[in-house]
Motif scaffolding. Structure first.
Motif, PDB file in Angstrom:
ATOM      1  N   GLU A  26       0.789  -1.221   0.000  1.00 41.69           N
ATOM      2  CA  GLU A  26       0.000   0.000   0.000  1.00 41.69           C
ATOM      3  C   GLU A  26       0.827   1.280   0.000  1.00 41.69           C
ATOM      4  O   GLU A  26       0.381   2.304  -0.518  1.00 41.69           O
ATOM      5  CB  GLU A  26      -0.914   0.045   1.238  1.00 41.69           C
ATOM      6  N   THR A  27       2.009   1.263   0.618  1.00 45.66           N
ATOM      7  CA  THR A  27       2.751   2.499   0.846  1.00 45.66           C
ATOM      8  C   THR A  27       4.249   2.325   0.667  1.00 45.66           C
ATOM      9  O   THR A  27       4.764   1.216   0.580  1.00 45.66           O
ATOM     10  CB  THR A  27       2.519   3.027   2.273  1.00 45.66           C
ATOM     11  N   GLY A  45       1.893   7.193  -0.414  1.00 43.72           N
ATOM     12  CA  GLY A  45       1.431   6.277  -1.450  1.00 43.72           C
ATOM     13  C   GLY A  45       2.478   6.117  -2.545  1.00 43.72           C
ATOM     14  O   GLY A  45       3.384   6.942  -2.699  1.00 43.72           O
ATOM     15  N   HIS A  46       2.336   5.059  -3.315  1.00 44.06           N
ATOM     16  CA  HIS A  46       3.300   4.785  -4.385  1.00 44.06           C
ATOM     17  C   HIS A  46       3.328   5.907  -5.430  1.00 44.06           C
ATOM     18  O   HIS A  46       4.401   6.287  -5.895  1.00 44.06           O
ATOM     19  CB  HIS A  46       2.988   3.445  -5.053  1.00 44.06           C
ATOM     20  N   ASP A  47       2.161   6.434  -5.780  1.00 40.26           N
ATOM     21  CA  ASP A  47       2.115   7.510  -6.778  1.00 40.26           C
ATOM     22  C   ASP A  47       2.809   8.767  -6.262  1.00 40.26           C
ATOM     23  O   ASP A  47       3.555   9.423  -7.002  1.00 40.26           O
ATOM     24  CB  ASP A  47       0.674   7.838  -7.163  1.00 40.26           C
ATOM     25  N   ALA A  48       2.567   9.109  -4.994  1.00 40.83           N
ATOM     26  CA  ALA A  48       3.209  10.297  -4.414  1.00 40.83           C
ATOM     27  C   ALA A  48       4.717  10.112  -4.357  1.00 40.83           C
ATOM     28  O   ALA A  48       5.485  11.044  -4.641  1.00 40.83           O
ATOM     29  CB  ALA A  48       2.656  10.572  -3.020  1.00 40.83           C
ATOM     30  N   SER A  50       6.576   8.214  -6.340  1.00 34.13           N
ATOM     31  CA  SER A  50       7.078   8.301  -7.718  1.00 34.13           C
ATOM     32  C   SER A  50       7.203   9.747  -8.161  1.00 34.13           C
ATOM     33  O   SER A  50       8.181  10.130  -8.807  1.00 34.13           O
ATOM     34  CB  SER A  50       6.154   7.541  -8.669  1.00 34.13           C
ATOM     35  N   SER A  51       6.207  10.569  -7.791  1.00 29.91           N
ATOM     36  CA  SER A  51       6.266  11.991  -8.127  1.00 29.91           C
ATOM     37  C   SER A  51       7.434  12.669  -7.432  1.00 29.91           C
ATOM     38  O   SER A  51       8.129  13.500  -8.030  1.00 29.91           O
ATOM     39  CB  SER A  51       4.960  12.682  -7.727  1.00 29.91           C
ATOM     40  N   ARG A  54      10.648  11.737  -9.214  1.00 25.65           N
ATOM     41  CA  ARG A  54      10.702  12.427 -10.516  1.00 25.65           C
ATOM     42  C   ARG A  54      11.121  13.880 -10.332  1.00 25.65           C
ATOM     43  O   ARG A  54      11.973  14.397 -11.053  1.00 25.65           O
ATOM     44  CB  ARG A  54       9.342  12.314 -11.200  1.00 25.65           C
TER      45      ARG A  54
END
Length: 60
Positions: A26-27, A45-48, A50-51, A54
């Motif tokens: 999940e995290t 979170g994974h998306d946060a 990754s951002s 980047r």
């Protein structure tokens, strides 16, 4: 609950007081300590995460 496996940053200079990371389903967990499991832990979170990576790569 599976055990969390912490990994030390490859950018750590000396000693163990470095950024540590652990990934769950999940995290992504981040800690800045020689003993990450017993320190304050930031959970994102994974998306946060990754951002964040980047953005940091563009700051070089």
């Amino acid at each position: 609950m599976p055990a969390i496996t912490w990994q030390k940053s490859s950018y750590c200079a000396q000693g163990e007081a470095c950024v540590h990371i652990a990934v769950t389903r999940e995290t992504v967990l981040l800690a800045d300590s020689s003993a990450p499991a017993s320190s304050s832990i930031l959970s994102v979170g994974h998306d946060a995460f990754s951002s964040l990576i980047r953005i940091l790569k563009t700051c070089r």
